[in-house]
Design a protein around this motif. Sequence first.
Motif, PDB file in Angstrom:
ATOM      1  N   VAL A  26      45.991  53.795  39.795  1.00  0.00           N
ATOM      2  CA  VAL A  26      46.147  52.602  38.961  1.00  0.00           C
ATOM      3  C   VAL A  26      46.419  51.382  39.832  1.00  0.00           C
ATOM      4  O   VAL A  26      45.948  50.283  39.535  1.00  0.00           O
ATOM      5  N   GLY A  27      47.158  51.566  40.921  1.00  0.00           N
ATOM      6  CA  GLY A  27      47.391  50.447  41.846  1.00  0.00           C
ATOM      7  C   GLY A  27      46.097  49.921  42.441  1.00  0.00           C
ATOM      8  O   GLY A  27      45.893  48.707  42.552  1.00  0.00           O
ATOM      9  N   ALA A  28      45.221  50.824  42.836  1.00  0.00           N
ATOM     10  CA  ALA A  28      43.918  50.407  43.382  1.00  0.00           C
ATOM     11  C   ALA A  28      43.076  49.725  42.304  1.00  0.00           C
ATOM     12  O   ALA A  28      42.398  48.728  42.577  1.00  0.00           O
ATOM     13  N   PHE A  29      43.142  50.238  41.096  1.00  0.00           N
ATOM     14  CA  PHE A  29      42.406  49.629  39.988  1.00  0.00           C
ATOM     15  C   PHE A  29      42.931  48.224  39.704  1.00  0.00           C
ATOM     16  O   PHE A  29      42.160  47.300  39.436  1.00  0.00           O
ATOM     17  N   MET A  30      44.247  48.039  39.785  1.00  0.00           N
ATOM     18  CA  MET A  30      44.834  46.717  39.566  1.00  0.00           C
ATOM     19  C   MET A  30      44.401  45.738  40.667  1.00  0.00           C
ATOM     20  O   MET A  30      44.106  44.571  40.384  1.00  0.00           O
ATOM     21  N   ALA A  31      44.364  46.203  41.916  1.00  0.00           N
ATOM     22  CA  ALA A  31      43.905  45.346  43.012  1.00  0.00           C
ATOM     23  C   ALA A  31      42.448  44.951  42.803  1.00  0.00           C
ATOM     24  O   ALA A  31      42.066  43.791  43.044  1.00  0.00           O
ATOM     25  N   TYR A  32      41.630  45.880  42.339  1.00  0.00           N
ATOM     26  CA  TYR A  32      40.229  45.580  42.060  1.00  0.00           C
ATOM     27  C   TYR A  32      40.109  44.562  40.923  1.00  0.00           C
ATOM     28  O   TYR A  32      39.262  43.655  40.969  1.00  0.00           O
ATOM     29  N   MET A  33      40.958  44.696  39.909  1.00  0.00           N
ATOM     30  CA  MET A  33      40.945  43.732  38.805  1.00  0.00           C
ATOM     31  C   MET A  33      41.324  42.330  39.291  1.00  0.00           C
ATOM     32  O   MET A  33      40.743  41.330  38.834  1.00  0.00           O
ATOM     33  N   LEU A  34      42.287  42.240  40.227  1.00  0.00           N
ATOM     34  CA  LEU A  34      42.647  40.937  40.791  1.00  0.00           C
ATOM     35  C   LEU A  34      41.469  40.340  41.556  1.00  0.00           C
ATOM     36  O   LEU A  34      41.225  39.133  41.495  1.00  0.00           O
ATOM     37  N   PHE A  35      40.736  41.190  42.278  1.00  0.00           N
ATOM     38  CA  PHE A  35      39.534  40.721  42.972  1.00  0.00           C
ATOM     39  C   PHE A  35      38.510  40.180  41.972  1.00  0.00           C
ATOM     40  O   PHE A  35      37.902  39.128  42.203  1.00  0.00           O
ATOM     41  N   ILE A  36      38.325  40.867  40.870  1.00  0.00           N
ATOM     42  CA  ILE A  36      37.366  40.425  39.849  1.00  0.00           C
ATOM     43  C   ILE A  36      37.790  39.093  39.256  1.00  0.00           C
ATOM     44  O   ILE A  36      36.960  38.192  39.053  1.00  0.00           O
ATOM     45  N   ILE A  37      39.086  38.922  38.971  1.00  0.00           N
ATOM     46  CA  ILE A  37      39.574  37.661  38.418  1.00  0.00           C
ATOM     47  C   ILE A  37      39.356  36.531  39.417  1.00  0.00           C
ATOM     48  O   ILE A  37      38.916  35.433  39.052  1.00  0.00           O
ATOM     49  N   GLY A  38      39.657  36.783  40.686  1.00  0.00           N
ATOM     50  CA  GLY A  38      39.428  35.768  41.714  1.00  0.00           C
ATOM     51  C   GLY A  38      37.961  35.412  41.847  1.00  0.00           C
ATOM     52  O   GLY A  38      37.602  34.239  42.001  1.00  0.00           O
ATOM     53  N   HIS A  39      37.108  36.411  41.781  1.00  0.00           N
ATOM     54  CA  HIS A  39      35.663  36.162  41.869  1.00  0.00           C
ATOM     55  C   HIS A  39      35.180  35.364  40.660  1.00  0.00           C
ATOM     56  O   HIS A  39      34.350  34.455  40.797  1.00  0.00           O
ATOM     57  N   LEU A  40      35.718  35.681  39.490  1.00  0.00           N
ATOM     58  CA  LEU A  40      35.374  34.943  38.275  1.00  0.00           C
ATOM     59  C   LEU A  40      35.788  33.480  38.402  1.00  0.00           C
ATOM     60  O   LEU A  40      35.027  32.578  38.044  1.00  0.00           O
TER      61      LEU A  40
END
Length: 69
Positions: free
Chosen positions: A18-32
């Motif tokens: 879940v920690g890795a998934f959360m980091a990936y979600m932060l990357f997606i938000i930043g990319h957005l």
Amino acid sequence: MFGFSEEQIAWFGLTFGVGAFMAYMLFIIGHLAWESKAGKFGTFVLFLALAFGMVGFVAKLIIEWVLEH
């Protein structure tokens, strides 16, 4: 499975998975924010609105760690 109990596998998945998934979600938000040219305030609002749910999960981990020690 591979000498691990179900509890150990679940702990690993919830902590690191879940920690890795959360980091990936932060990357997606930043990319957005970058793709939409949101600016500083817009980026802040995007992170605040979309990543606010992660605060509860992190708080849960911290509370569990404090209560165990």
